[in-house]
Design a protein around this motif. Structure first.
Motif, short mmCIF file in Angstrom:
data_model
loop_
_atom_site.label_atom_id
_atom_site.label_comp_id
_atom_site.label_asym_id
_atom_site.label_seq_id
_atom_site.Cartn_x
_atom_site.Cartn_y
_atom_site.Cartn_z
N VAL A 190 0.84 -1.20 0.00
CA VAL A 190 0.00 0.00 0.00
C VAL A 190 0.87 1.25 0.00
O VAL A 190 0.60 2.23 -0.71
N GLY A 191 1.94 1.24 0.78
CA GLY A 191 2.85 2.39 0.81
C GLY A 191 3.53 2.62 -0.53
O GLY A 191 3.67 3.76 -0.98
N ALA A 192 3.94 1.53 -1.22
CA ALA A 192 4.59 1.66 -2.52
C ALA A 192 3.62 2.22 -3.56
O ALA A 192 3.98 3.08 -4.38
N ILE A 193 2.38 1.75 -3.54
CA ILE A 193 1.37 2.24 -4.49
C ILE A 193 1.09 3.72 -4.23
O ILE A 193 1.00 4.52 -5.17
N SER A 194 0.97 4.08 -2.99
CA SER A 194 0.72 5.49 -2.65
C SER A 194 1.89 6.37 -3.07
O SER A 194 1.69 7.47 -3.59
N ALA A 195 3.11 5.89 -2.84
CA ALA A 195 4.29 6.66 -3.23
C ALA A 195 4.36 6.82 -4.75
O ALA A 195 4.68 7.89 -5.26
N ARG A 196 4.01 5.75 -5.48
CA ARG A 196 4.01 5.82 -6.94
C ARG A 196 3.00 6.85 -7.42
O ARG A 196 3.28 7.66 -8.30
N HIS A 197 1.80 6.84 -6.84
CA HIS A 197 0.76 7.79 -7.24
C HIS A 197 1.20 9.23 -6.93
O HIS A 197 1.03 10.12 -7.77
N ALA A 198 1.79 9.45 -5.78
CA ALA A 198 2.25 10.78 -5.42
C ALA A 198 3.36 11.25 -6.37
O ALA A 198 3.37 12.40 -6.82
N PHE A 199 4.30 10.36 -6.70
CA PHE A 199 5.38 10.71 -7.61
C PHE A 199 4.84 11.02 -9.01
O PHE A 199 5.24 12.00 -9.64
N THR A 200 3.91 10.21 -9.50
CA THR A 200 3.32 10.43 -10.82
C THR A 200 2.59 11.77 -10.87
O THR A 200 2.71 12.53 -11.83
N THR A 201 1.84 12.07 -9.85
CA THR A 201 1.12 13.35 -9.78
C THR A 201 2.10 14.51 -9.75
O THR A 201 1.90 15.52 -10.43
N TRP A 202 3.17 14.38 -9.01
CA TRP A 202 4.18 15.44 -8.94
C TRP A 202 4.83 15.67 -10.30
O TRP A 202 5.00 16.81 -10.73
N VAL A 203 5.16 14.59 -11.01
CA VAL A 203 5.79 14.72 -12.33
C VAL A 203 4.82 15.38 -13.31
O VAL A 203 5.21 16.27 -14.07
N LYS A 204 3.56 14.98 -13.29
CA LYS A 204 2.56 15.59 -14.18
C LYS A 204 2.41 17.08 -13.88
O LYS A 204 2.38 17.89 -14.80
N ALA A 205 2.33 17.42 -12.62
CA ALA A 205 2.18 18.83 -12.24
C ALA A 205 3.41 19.63 -12.64
O ALA A 205 3.30 20.76 -13.13
N LYS A 206 4.58 19.07 -12.47
CA LYS A 206 5.82 19.77 -12.80
C LYS A 206 5.92 20.06 -14.29
O LYS A 206 6.40 21.12 -14.70
N HIS A 207 5.45 19.13 -15.13
CA HIS A 207 5.59 19.27 -16.58
C HIS A 207 4.33 19.81 -17.26
O HIS A 207 4.27 19.88 -18.48
N GLY A 208 3.33 20.18 -16.47
CA GLY A 208 2.16 20.83 -17.03
C GLY A 208 1.10 19.90 -17.60
O GLY A 208 0.21 20.35 -18.31
N TYR A 209 1.17 18.63 -17.32
CA TYR A 209 0.14 17.70 -17.78
C TYR A 209 -1.09 17.81 -16.88
O TYR A 209 -0.96 18.11 -15.69
N PRO A 210 -2.27 17.54 -17.42
CA PRO A 210 -3.46 17.60 -16.57
C PRO A 210 -3.43 16.50 -15.52
O PRO A 210 -3.06 15.37 -15.81
N ILE A 211 -3.80 16.86 -14.33
CA ILE A 211 -3.85 15.89 -13.23
C ILE A 211 -5.28 15.38 -13.15
O ILE A 211 -6.21 16.14 -12.96
N GLU A 212 -5.45 14.09 -13.33
CA GLU A 212 -6.79 13.50 -13.30
C GLU A 212 -6.72 12.14 -12.62
O GLU A 212 -5.65 11.58 -12.43
N ASP A 213 -7.87 11.64 -12.29
CA ASP A 213 -7.95 10.32 -11.69
C ASP A 213 -7.64 9.28 -12.76
O ASP A 213 -8.29 9.23 -13.79
#
Length: 109
Positions: free
Chosen positions: A12-35
């Protein structure tokens, strides 16, 4: 000491960390953040096959209007070019004296 509970907690911790990292990368590069859940992927797939949502309908209508206008413009151009080709064919195939008479008649106007 029983450490069996650490495996599910680690997953569960690894999945949560992956989701947080993916969201951070999308936000950093200007991609839309969606579910990115299963339903979001299914909606994107349906949108690709032509079953678009309400927001895409307006864009699709705009594209249709632009393409219709371009089609009308090109149809007009083709019509004018067909007329010019007909004149050139007539000039190329008509006897020289008749063509000369028509040119003189145009000059006399």
């Amino acid at each position: 000491m029983d450490m069996g509970w650490m495996v599910p907690v680690g997953v569960v911790g690894a999945i949560s960390a992956r989701h947080a990292f993916t969201t951070w990368v999308k936000a950093k590069h200007g991609y839309p953040i969606e579910d990115e859940g299963r339903s979001a992927r299914r909606m994107r797939r349906l949108g690709r096959w032509g079953h678009s949502s309400g927001g895409d309908d307006l864009e699709a209508e705009r594209k249709i209007m632009l393409l219709t206008n371009e089609n009308d413009k090109l149809t007009g151009q083709v019509g004018r070019l067909e007329e010019r080709i007909a004149v050139l064919e007539r000039i190329a195939t008509d006897p020289a004296e008749r063509t000369a008479r028509e040119i003189e008649a145009l000059r006399d106007r």
